[in-house]
Design an enzyme around this catalytic site. Structure first.
Site, short mmCIF file in Angstrom:
data_model
loop_
_atom_site.label_atom_id
_atom_site.label_comp_id
_atom_site.label_asym_id
_atom_site.label_seq_id
_atom_site.Cartn_x
_atom_site.Cartn_y
_atom_site.Cartn_z
N THR A 25 9.34 -33.97 -8.96
CA THR A 25 10.43 -33.66 -8.04
C THR A 25 11.72 -34.29 -8.53
OG1 THR A 25 11.09 -33.75 -5.69
CG2 THR A 25 10.08 -35.72 -6.60
N TYR A 172 15.97 -53.64 -4.39
CA TYR A 172 16.24 -52.46 -5.20
C TYR A 172 17.21 -52.83 -6.33
CZ TYR A 172 17.72 -47.75 -6.54
OH TYR A 172 18.00 -46.60 -7.25
#
Length: 300
Positions: A25, A172
């Site tokens: 994806t 992150y």
């Protein structure tokens, strides 16, 4: 070649074997699609085999699927062994898969999920596959980072797994900073080894993909509203990766991103990363810690 580098500038890829992680994806799929269309033998290295097979069915050319769960070092080792058995020579490894802003979670090996997936999983995979890349002229390792490597980002050696407190953005940022530091240290080691393999990095700017699905609602809602005006489609976001992976002019240690204002969108060009990402001492320490945590030693 046009001033604005596009997918049309990707050279012929016939005879090359490319492994792309997270390619079912988003950016990974867009990257794999262009490589396959240019003639490469492409392996979609994905966690979900069913989704991977559906993605492969939509792609042209010689495309196969390999199960890879970056949250499990056992799965990484199994995938690397299978890839080496099937493809004794690999021309291109694209470390694309990643998670973003996940709730506090750990991998199967107990690492904070973003650091474990985005950095340690790819670190281990690269080390286990590098012997298949080193003999191949023009081979490359391209690791996808993010503008997030500048946001609340540091390598927290005293708490890499965020056990004392947790910040989705901070974790992150650490993982994406680690991606860059890994690339720079890998390139230095490759050069010292006299290897022809090149390590480079890329980031997609702000792209309209599924990556933000784990963001808190307060973050995701405004991003969804702004996406049509700010974010670029995955096909554009994949261009920096594709350029780092295929442009004959790429040099080891270069970092590619969108050329527009703030590197949010635009055609790919060489960009610079944050000052701390170039800290040699931290790069070397992160490498040593990553080898210890994963148990993977590199042949360079």
């Amino acid at each position: 070649m046009s001033t604005n580098w596009t997918a049309r500038d990707v050279p012929d890829q016939h005879g090359r074997v490319a492994v792309v992680t997270g390619a079912n994806t988003g950016l990974g799929f867009a990257t794999a699609e262009v490589l396959a269309a240019r003639g490469a033998t492409v392996v979609l290295a994905v966690r979900d085999l069913d989704r991977g097979r559906r993605a492969a069915a939509r792609l042209p050319g010689d495309v196969t699927v390999q199960q890879l769960d970056l949250t499990s070092l056992a799965s990484v080792r199994d995938a690397a062994a299978a890839l080496r058995a099937t493809h004794p020579r690999i021309d291109l490894l694209v470390n694309n898969a990643g998670v973003m802003y996940t709730p506090k979670q750990t991998t199967r090996d107990g690492f904070e999920r973003q650091f474990g997936t985005n950095h340690l999983g790819h670190f281990a995979l690269t080390g286990l596959l590098l012997d298949a890349l080193l003999p191949v002229p023009g081979s490359r390792v391209v690791t996808v980072s993010s503008v997030g490597h500048r946001i609340r980002a540091a390598i927290h050696f005293d708490d890499l797994n965020w056990e004392r407190s947790y910040s989705r953005a901070g974790a992150y940022g650490q993982s994406k900073l680690a991606n860059l530091m890994f690339t720079y240290e890998l390139q230095r080691r490759l050069a010292a080894h006299g290897a022809g393999t090149v390590a480079a990095a890329a980031h997609p700017g702000v792209s309209n993909t599924e990556l933000v699905r784990n963001s808190p609602a307060a973050v995701r809602a405004p991003m969804d509203r702004l996406a049509p005006f700010l974010a670029q489609p995955a096909a554009m976001g994949a261009l920096p990766t594709l350029r780092a992976a295929t442009d004959p002019a790429v040099l080891g240690g270069q970092y590619y991103g969108p050329g527009g204002r703030g590197e949010v969108r635009g055609y790919p060009r060489v960009v610079t990363s944050s000052p701390q990402s170039y800290d040699l001492a931290v790069q070397r320490r992160l490498w040593a810690v990553s080898e210890e945590l994963t148990g993977v030693r590199f042949p360079v």
